[in-house]
Design a protein around this motif. Structure first.
Motif, PDB file in Angstrom:
ATOM      1  N   LEU A 164     -18.217-113.858  24.907  1.00 48.42           N
ATOM      2  CA  LEU A 164     -19.529-114.442  24.604  1.00 48.42           C
ATOM      3  C   LEU A 164     -19.862-114.231  23.129  1.00 48.42           C
ATOM      4  O   LEU A 164     -19.848-113.109  22.619  1.00 48.42           O
ATOM      5  N   ALA A 165     -20.153-115.318  22.440  1.00 49.33           N
ATOM      6  CA  ALA A 165     -20.506-115.238  21.018  1.00 49.33           C
ATOM      7  C   ALA A 165     -21.978-114.903  20.890  1.00 49.33           C
ATOM      8  O   ALA A 165     -22.848-115.784  20.916  1.00 49.33           O
ATOM      9  N   VAL A 166     -22.284-113.632  20.763  1.00 52.49           N
ATOM     10  CA  VAL A 166     -23.674-113.181  20.737  1.00 52.49           C
ATOM     11  C   VAL A 166     -23.807-111.983  19.819  1.00 52.49           C
ATOM     12  O   VAL A 166     -22.911-111.138  19.732  1.00 52.49           O
ATOM     13  N   THR A 167     -24.942-111.904  19.125  1.00 56.96           N
ATOM     14  CA  THR A 167     -25.295-110.762  18.286  1.00 56.96           C
ATOM     15  C   THR A 167     -26.678-110.285  18.703  1.00 56.96           C
ATOM     16  O   THR A 167     -27.406-110.996  19.416  1.00 56.96           O
ATOM     17  N   PRO A 168     -27.098-109.109  18.251  1.00 55.65           N
ATOM     18  CA  PRO A 168     -28.445-108.642  18.587  1.00 55.65           C
ATOM     19  C   PRO A 168     -29.556-109.551  18.074  1.00 55.65           C
ATOM     20  O   PRO A 168     -30.689-109.498  18.579  1.00 55.65           O
ATOM     21  N   ASP A 169     -29.266-110.386  17.090  1.00 57.74           N
ATOM     22  CA  ASP A 169     -30.285-111.281  16.540  1.00 57.74           C
ATOM     23  C   ASP A 169     -30.436-112.575  17.331  1.00 57.74           C
ATOM     24  O   ASP A 169     -31.382-113.338  17.101  1.00 57.74           O
ATOM     25  N   HIS A 170     -29.546-112.840  18.251  1.00 64.01           N
ATOM     26  CA  HIS A 170     -29.645-114.065  19.041  1.00 64.01           C
ATOM     27  C   HIS A 170     -30.910-114.062  19.906  1.00 64.01           C
ATOM     28  O   HIS A 170     -31.426-112.999  20.284  1.00 64.01           O
ATOM     29  N   VAL A 171     -31.385-115.252  20.219  1.00 64.45           N
ATOM     30  CA  VAL A 171     -32.489-115.451  21.154  1.00 64.45           C
ATOM     31  C   VAL A 171     -31.890-116.049  22.424  1.00 64.45           C
ATOM     32  O   VAL A 171     -31.365-117.168  22.405  1.00 64.45           O
ATOM     33  N   ILE A 172     -31.941-115.296  23.511  1.00 66.85           N
ATOM     34  CA  ILE A 172     -31.384-115.775  24.777  1.00 66.85           C
ATOM     35  C   ILE A 172     -32.389-116.721  25.429  1.00 66.85           C
ATOM     36  O   ILE A 172     -33.564-116.376  25.601  1.00 66.85           O
ATOM     37  N   VAL A 173     -31.947-117.902  25.796  1.00 68.00           N
ATOM     38  CA  VAL A 173     -32.810-118.932  26.376  1.00 68.00           C
ATOM     39  C   VAL A 173     -32.283-119.298  27.759  1.00 68.00           C
ATOM     40  O   VAL A 173     -31.092-119.625  27.915  1.00 68.00           O
ATOM     41  N   LEU A 174     -33.155-119.238  28.748  1.00 69.91           N
ATOM     42  CA  LEU A 174     -32.815-119.690  30.103  1.00 69.91           C
ATOM     43  C   LEU A 174     -33.648-120.918  30.435  1.00 69.91           C
ATOM     44  O   LEU A 174     -34.872-120.895  30.352  1.00 69.91           O
ATOM     45  N   GLN A 175     -32.972-121.993  30.813  1.00 66.23           N
ATOM     46  CA  GLN A 175     -33.630-123.228  31.226  1.00 66.23           C
ATOM     47  C   GLN A 175     -33.637-123.353  32.754  1.00 66.23           C
ATOM     48  O   GLN A 175     -32.902-122.663  33.444  1.00 66.23           O
ATOM     49  N   ASN A 176     -34.501-124.237  33.241  1.00 66.06           N
ATOM     50  CA  ASN A 176     -34.509-124.628  34.661  1.00 66.06           C
ATOM     51  C   ASN A 176     -34.744-123.449  35.601  1.00 66.06           C
ATOM     52  O   ASN A 176     -34.097-123.311  36.645  1.00 66.06           O
ATOM     53  N   ALA A 177     -35.699-122.600  35.238  1.00 68.89           N
ATOM     54  CA  ALA A 177     -36.062-121.453  36.075  1.00 68.89           C
ATOM     55  C   ALA A 177     -37.555-121.464  36.418  1.00 68.89           C
ATOM     56  O   ALA A 177     -38.097-120.455  36.825  1.00 68.89           O
ATOM     57  N   GLY A 178     -38.197-122.610  36.242  1.00 68.68           N
ATOM     58  CA  GLY A 178     -39.633-122.712  36.483  1.00 68.68           C
ATOM     59  C   GLY A 178     -39.980-123.111  37.900  1.00 68.68           C
ATOM     60  O   GLY A 178     -39.142-123.034  38.811  1.00 68.68           O
ATOM     61  N   PRO A 179     -41.229-123.564  38.126  1.00 70.11           N
ATOM     62  CA  PRO A 179     -41.675-123.913  39.480  1.00 70.11           C
ATOM     63  C   PRO A 179     -40.802-124.962  40.149  1.00 70.11           C
ATOM     64  O   PRO A 179     -40.463-124.841  41.326  1.00 70.11           O
ATOM     65  N   VAL A 180     -40.409-125.996  39.413  1.00 64.17           N
ATOM     66  CA  VAL A 180     -39.570-127.052  39.963  1.00 64.17           C
ATOM     67  C   VAL A 180     -38.093-126.721  39.786  1.00 64.17           C
ATOM     68  O   VAL A 180     -37.270-126.929  40.687  1.00 64.17           O
ATOM     69  N   GLY A 181     -37.734-126.175  38.652  1.00 63.29           N
ATOM     70  CA  GLY A 181     -36.329-126.006  38.315  1.00 63.29           C
ATOM     71  C   GLY A 181     -35.585-125.009  39.160  1.00 63.29           C
ATOM     72  O   GLY A 181     -34.410-125.226  39.493  1.00 63.29           O
ATOM     73  N   ALA A 182     -36.210-123.888  39.525  1.00 69.03           N
ATOM     74  CA  ALA A 182     -35.458-122.832  40.210  1.00 69.03           C
ATOM     75  C   ALA A 182     -35.079-123.134  41.670  1.00 69.03           C
ATOM     76  O   ALA A 182     -33.915-122.924  42.012  1.00 69.03           O
ATOM     77  N   PRO A 183     -36.009-123.539  42.580  1.00 69.78           N
ATOM     78  CA  PRO A 183     -37.450-123.714  42.392  1.00 69.78           C
ATOM     79  C   PRO A 183     -38.219-122.427  42.685  1.00 69.78           C
ATOM     80  O   PRO A 183     -37.643-121.447  43.141  1.00 69.78           O
ATOM     81  N   GLY A 184     -39.538-122.491  42.427  1.00 69.35           N
ATOM     82  CA  GLY A 184     -40.428-121.392  42.782  1.00 69.35           C
ATOM     83  C   GLY A 184     -40.709-120.410  41.679  1.00 69.35           C
ATOM     84  O   GLY A 184     -41.424-119.441  41.878  1.00 69.35           O
ATOM     85  N   MET A 185     -40.126-120.610  40.494  1.00 66.68           N
ATOM     86  CA  MET A 185     -40.410-119.765  39.340  1.00 66.68           C
ATOM     87  C   MET A 185     -40.116-118.287  39.635  1.00 66.68           C
ATOM     88  O   MET A 185     -41.001-117.438  39.607  1.00 66.68           O
ATOM     89  N   PRO A 186     -38.860-117.952  39.918  1.00 66.11           N
ATOM     90  CA  PRO A 186     -38.517-116.560  40.261  1.00 66.11           C
ATOM     91  C   PRO A 186     -38.727-115.593  39.099  1.00 66.11           C
ATOM     92  O   PRO A 186     -38.930-115.994  37.948  1.00 66.11           O
ATOM     93  N   GLU A 187     -38.610-114.314  39.406  1.00 69.90           N
ATOM     94  CA  GLU A 187     -38.764-113.253  38.401  1.00 69.90           C
ATOM     95  C   GLU A 187     -37.424-113.016  37.705  1.00 69.90           C
ATOM     96  O   GLU A 187     -36.857-111.928  37.752  1.00 69.90           O
ATOM     97  N   TRP A 188     -36.958-114.054  37.028  1.00 72.29           N
ATOM     98  CA  TRP A 188     -35.700-113.986  36.287  1.00 72.29           C
ATOM     99  C   TRP A 188     -35.933-113.767  34.801  1.00 72.29           C
ATOM    100  O   TRP A 188     -34.987-113.707  34.020  1.00 72.29           O
ATOM    101  N   GLY A 189     -37.188-113.674  34.373  1.00 76.62           N
ATOM    102  CA  GLY A 189     -37.509-113.729  32.953  1.00 76.62           C
ATOM    103  C   GLY A 189     -37.083-112.530  32.127  1.00 76.62           C
ATOM    104  O   GLY A 189     -36.944-112.638  30.913  1.00 76.62           O
ATOM    105  N   MET A 190     -36.881-111.366  32.754  1.00 71.09           N
ATOM    106  CA  MET A 190     -36.305-110.240  32.013  1.00 71.09           C
ATOM    107  C   MET A 190     -34.797-110.441  31.996  1.00 71.09           C
ATOM    108  O   MET A 190     -34.047-109.792  32.721  1.00 71.09           O
ATOM    109  N   LEU A 191     -34.365-111.385  31.162  1.00 71.29           N
ATOM    110  CA  LEU A 191     -32.956-111.764  31.126  1.00 71.29           C
ATOM    111  C   LEU A 191     -32.105-110.570  30.712  1.00 71.29           C
ATOM    112  O   LEU A 191     -32.482-109.789  29.837  1.00 71.29           O
ATOM    113  N   PRO A 192     -30.939-110.406  31.330  1.00 74.66           N
ATOM    114  CA  PRO A 192     -30.106-109.231  31.026  1.00 74.66           C
ATOM    115  C   PRO A 192     -29.562-109.261  29.601  1.00 74.66           C
ATOM    116  O   PRO A 192     -29.272-110.330  29.048  1.00 74.66           O
TER     117      PRO A 192
END
Length: 589
Positions: free
Chosen positions: A441-469
């Motif tokens: 994985l090409a990642v550094t501490p300065d990267h911004v991790i973005v998760l898409q499609n985890a909202g009310p419709v996308g997941a669905p139900g908007m789970p508690e996934w927001g504290m991304l690992p």
């Protein structure tokens, strides 16, 4: 430490009734001299109830969210009996009725997916039965708003009995907080610093009794703000689940439920605009769960009270964080209880509160505050020595979140509160799980991790996934926080520089869907800004080629949820359940 005193709850027979027996809603089922009412009365006899047991008395529903797969409510069978005792003592007729139990641990894809179903069940079970008042028994995160939303819509006299927090956890010499310390120790495990034996000790010691998380997670936040709203007995929100005071509180709530019926005190008489503002003030001072924003907005919209994310942001600028609890602070819920609990906190916040608001106690908030005392200045800090000078949650806007998003600054590393970094994008949580710990994985501490499609419709139900690992390779380098952005929620027990509830969500074409690897994202929490450094022309080109992800759910409740649920800033409620025309009382023929 002394516990906050519960208010006296005298028998209904010791005070003059403000309503007559003929005014009771249940009398429509039992009083008429007709064949249908004969059938109702005879079936009460079938169940062993004499006429004197039930007829002419307020019928109090006890809505119990106990389940064999509801870890927080393991004591609710006994507590329901305590509530019944109080109802009988006050001259009422208690009827226990099970409703949907939403375990935050076991219900998938997320308990949030079914919060609206619970609220709908509550409304309809109360409407369709001969009920005069209700005791709502909940605690685990989504049971609190689900029960309250249904009760608000039905608007019968109601009182809430919170489950109470579990005992503090223990690992060797350390005191553990559920949720918060799970994340901490799991990160150490992934970094290679914790062996299987130690992790098993954490597993066995972090949740040691019935009750909700003993950190300031969603359950504790919702219990506290429910008390601030006036919907619980004074001091009820923080009593530990296994404390003897919890049983006494449940009995007192049963007695008070009968009085509420005679006095005709309904949620609509308590849940005013000022009451909701008091709840937001309390939430900010607690550094409460970001989930509270969604739930309070949904509850307010059920009550016909205007409440928006801008109200939360405005109040966050006015009210400091003074409750020193994990994950933002040091202590746990039983410490908060011993320090005086919610009444003591409200006494500190009196200058920010509307003290003339009514409570289910029958008293005003001013009377509640007058009898409160702060017993620890370390747990409930003085206003001039806060944990943070601004409230617990900030609302951000920008071209990446035109309808808003939220962050809990006190849970973030200060160095990241102003940050520009390249995006590392994951299209779904399954994609993230597959790739996040790859050595390639090409990642550094300065990267911004973005998760898409985890909202009310996308997941669905908007789970508690927001504290991304954090990627494993960075954990091994000592990194413990990064900027993370999603249209998901996160547990109130979580921490980190996590931007949540991005709206509109990616699955319906929000700007989050257009982010690509390497795009620069700017976070400026002090300026309340989240900006994607991509030109409008490029975003328009990406939008022209964007297609909505396929929906996996096409039938039943899931289809209803996807078609009728609003976005995060509107509370993620079913739009047809918001305040408006009431469903009429059932015909009885």
């Amino acid at each position: 430490m002394p516990e906050p005193p519960l208010p006296p709850a005298p028998r209904a027979s010791t005070r003059p009734a403000r309503r007559e027996v003929a005014d009771l809603r249940s009398q429509r089922w039992f009083a008429p001299d007709d064949l249908r009412s004969f059938g109702h009365r005879s079936r009460l006899r079938q169940m062993g109830y004499a006429a004197d047991d039930a007829e002419g008395k307020p019928v109090i529903a006890i809505l119990n969210t106990w389940s064999d797969l509801q870890q927080c409510h393991g004591h609710f069978r006994e507590r329901a009996e305590d509530v019944k005792q109080g109802v009988w003592q006050a001259g009422g007729f208690p009827v226990e009725m099970p409703v949907l139990s939403l375990s935050e641990m076991f219900v998938k894809p997320t308990a949030m997916f079914y919060r609206n179903l619970l609220s709908l069940e509550v409304e309809e079970i109360l409407r369709s039965h001969p009920i005069d008042g209700v005791v709502l028994m909940g605690g685990c995160d989504k049971t609190v708003p689900g029960l309250l939303m249904g009760a608000i819509s039905m608007d019968l006299p109601a009182i809430f009995v919170p489950a109470g927090p579990m005992l503090a956890g223990r690992f060797r010499t350390e005191r553990l907080g559920s949720g918060t310390d799970v994340w901490k120790y799991w990160a150490e495990r992934k970094a290679g610093h914790l062996d299987d034996c130690a992790m098993r000790q954490v597993e066995e010691g972090i949740a040691r009794s019935p009750g909700t998380c003993m950190t300031m997670g969603t359950a504790s936040t919702m219990a506290a703000i429910t008390e601030a709203l006036g919907m619980t007995l004074t001091g009820a929100a923080t009593i530990p689940a296994v404390h003897s005071a919890h049983a006494r509180m449940a009995t007192a709530a049963g007695r008070r439920a009968v009085d509420l019926v005679w006095e005709d005190i309904r949620p609509s008489t308590i849940l005013t605009a000022d009451a909701f503002r008091n709840a937001v003030v309390t939430d900010m001072a607690l550094c409460g769960s970001t989930n509270a924003i969604i739930h309070l907005i949904a509850m307010a919209r059920r009550a016909g009270v205007p409440l928006s994310i801008e109200d939360f942001d405005r109040i966050s600028r006015e009210v400091p964080v003074v409750v020193n609890l994990r994950p933002a602070g040091e202590f746990l819920m039983e410490d908060f209880h011993d320090a005086g609990g919610v009444p003591a906190l409200l006494s500190r916040l009196r200058d920010h509160l509307a003290l003339d608001c009514r409570t289910v106690n029958g008293s005003s908030l001013a009377e509640v505050v007058a009898g409160a005392e702060v017993l620890s200045d370390e747990v409930i800090r003085p206003m001039d020595r806060p944990l943070a000078h601004a409230g617990g949650t900030f609302v951000l806007r920008g071209n990446l979140a035109p309808d808003g998003c939220v962050i809990k600054p006190t849970a973030a590393e200060p160095r990241l509160l102003k940050h520009i970094g390249p995006a590392l994008v994951f299209a779904t949580y399954a994609d993230l799980k597959t790739r996040i710990d790859s050595e390639d994985l090409a990642v550094t501490p300065d990267h911004v991790i973005v998760l898409q499609n985890a909202g009310p419709v996308g997941a669905p139900g908007m789970p508690e996934w927001g504290m991304l690992p954090i990627p494993k390779k960075l954990l091994q380098q000592g990194v413990r926080d990064m900027v993370r952005i999603s249209d998901a929620r996160m547990s109130g027990t979580s921490y980190g520089t996590c931007v949540l509830h991005v709206a509109p969500e990616a699955a319906i074409g929000g700007p989050l869907a257009l982010v690509r690897d390497g795009d620069l994202i700017e976070l400026d929490v002090a300026a309340r800004r989240l900006h994607l450094h991509v030109s409008e022309e490029e975003l328009a080109a990406r939008r022209a080629t964007w297609t909505a992800p396929p929906r996996r759910y096409e039938r039943g409740y899931s289809r209803l949820f996807l078609e009728q649920t609003s976005q995060a800033p509107e509370g993620c409620d079913f739009t047809f359940l918001e305040f408006g025309a009431k469903t009429p009382e059932p015909d009885i023929y």
